[in-house]
Design an enzyme around this catalytic site. Structure first.
Site, PDB file in Angstrom:
ATOM      1  N   GLU A  15      -1.883  -5.458  -3.913  1.00  0.00           N
ATOM      2  CA  GLU A  15      -0.810  -4.655  -2.950  1.00  0.00           C
ATOM      3  C   GLU A  15       0.209  -5.597  -2.612  1.00  0.00           C
ATOM      4  O   GLU A  15       1.458  -5.261  -2.255  1.00  0.00           O
ATOM      5  CB  GLU A  15      -1.525  -3.842  -1.778  1.00  0.00           C
ATOM      6  CG  GLU A  15      -2.326  -2.759  -2.274  1.00  0.00           C
ATOM      7  CD  GLU A  15      -3.058  -2.221  -1.094  1.00  0.00           C
ATOM      8  OE1 GLU A  15      -3.614  -0.956  -1.447  1.00  0.00           O
ATOM      9  OE2 GLU A  15      -3.478  -2.690  -0.047  1.00  0.00           O
TER      10      GLU A  15
ATOM     11  N   ASP B 169       0.777  -1.428  -0.115  1.00  0.00           N
ATOM     12  CA  ASP B 169      -0.190  -0.166  -0.049  1.00  0.00           C
ATOM     13  C   ASP B 169       0.712   1.461  -0.026  1.00  0.00           C
ATOM     14  O   ASP B 169       0.666   2.212  -0.713  1.00  0.00           O
ATOM     15  CB  ASP B 169      -0.917  -0.107   1.294  1.00  0.00           C
ATOM     16  CG  ASP B 169      -1.716   1.159   1.447  1.00  0.00           C
ATOM     17  OD1 ASP B 169      -2.791   1.403   0.584  1.00  0.00           O
ATOM     18  OD2 ASP B 169      -1.631   2.056   2.305  1.00  0.00           O
TER      19      ASP B 169
END
Length: 224
Positions: free
Chosen positions: A118, A46
């Protein structure tokens, strides 16, 4: 795994990193400690994704103010965008899920797919460095940059404009719950129109959950 590597355009030196990135917590829990979930990789991914996108937009658009840069970045890294990446990679086919999550349709669950994207980015970063991760982000996410600039996904504003076609309409967003650890918390929001629920959404932040609730509400109201 080889097919997934071909789609990514990256060959892992340490295949265990890729396997870890594809291991959902439900599978890790059932493995009794033999496998580690992808939650830690998701946390790292992220940040990597946000940094690469922010850096690209900052350098490439010196004319855009902070607010516009923030909006475009949000459009590029939101759950909806990451799900599109997961679908392009057919990532759901490679996920390692627990029996319950498998039976519940986890392979197509948007939150699981987005988190896996991610995690994979983090695995590539750890295996091959930021340059390798940047190439994948460029290929699958930054290619949508123009769309993000030209077509902001501000569903809350669009919903407000839709309901204001009639006078006396009142919209209200309600946080109905949250779950998960702090680094991977998910929020759940309902939106009411004149006291009646018209949409629900979830996201990594309250704002994202509100946007998804507004999108669901627009889809429902547009059919009337």
């Amino acid at each position: 795994m080889t097919t997934l590597e071909e789609k990514l355009g990256y060959q892992f030196q340490n295949r265990e990193l890729l396997e870890n990135a594809l291991t959902h917590s439900s599978c890790a829990n059932e493995s009794r400690g033999k496998l580690q979930s992808n939650e830690r990789l998701e946390f790292l991914g992220d940040s990597i994704l946000g940094m690469v996108v922010a850096d690209h937009l900052y350098r490439g658009h010196p004319d855009l103010p902070e607010g516009e840069l923030t909006r475009v970045r949000a459009a590029l890294v939101c759950e909806e965008s990451l799900v599109e990446v997961a679908q392009a990679l057919d990532l759901g086919s490679y996920l390692l899920l627990g029996k319950g999550e498998e039976a519940g349709g986890g392979r197509t669950r948007p939150s699981i797919q987005a988190d896996a994207v991610e995690a994979v980015l983090a695995a590539v970063y750890l295996d091959g460095g930021i340059g390798s991760a940047r190439k994948i982000i460029q290929k699958y996410i930054l290619c949508r940059e123009i769309e993000g600039i030209a077509s902001p996904r501000d569903y809350k504003t669009a919903l407000q404009e839709l309901v204001q076609r009639e006078s006396g309409q009142v919209l209200k967003y309600r946080l109905v719950g949250s779950q998960g650890p702090d680094h991977a918390k998910r929020f759940f929001v309902d939106v009411d129109l004149n006291g009646e629920p018209v949409g629900s959404g979830e996201g990594h932040s309250k704002k994202e959950a509100e946007q998804m609730a507004a999108k669901a509400a627009m889809a429902k109201l547009s059919k009337k």
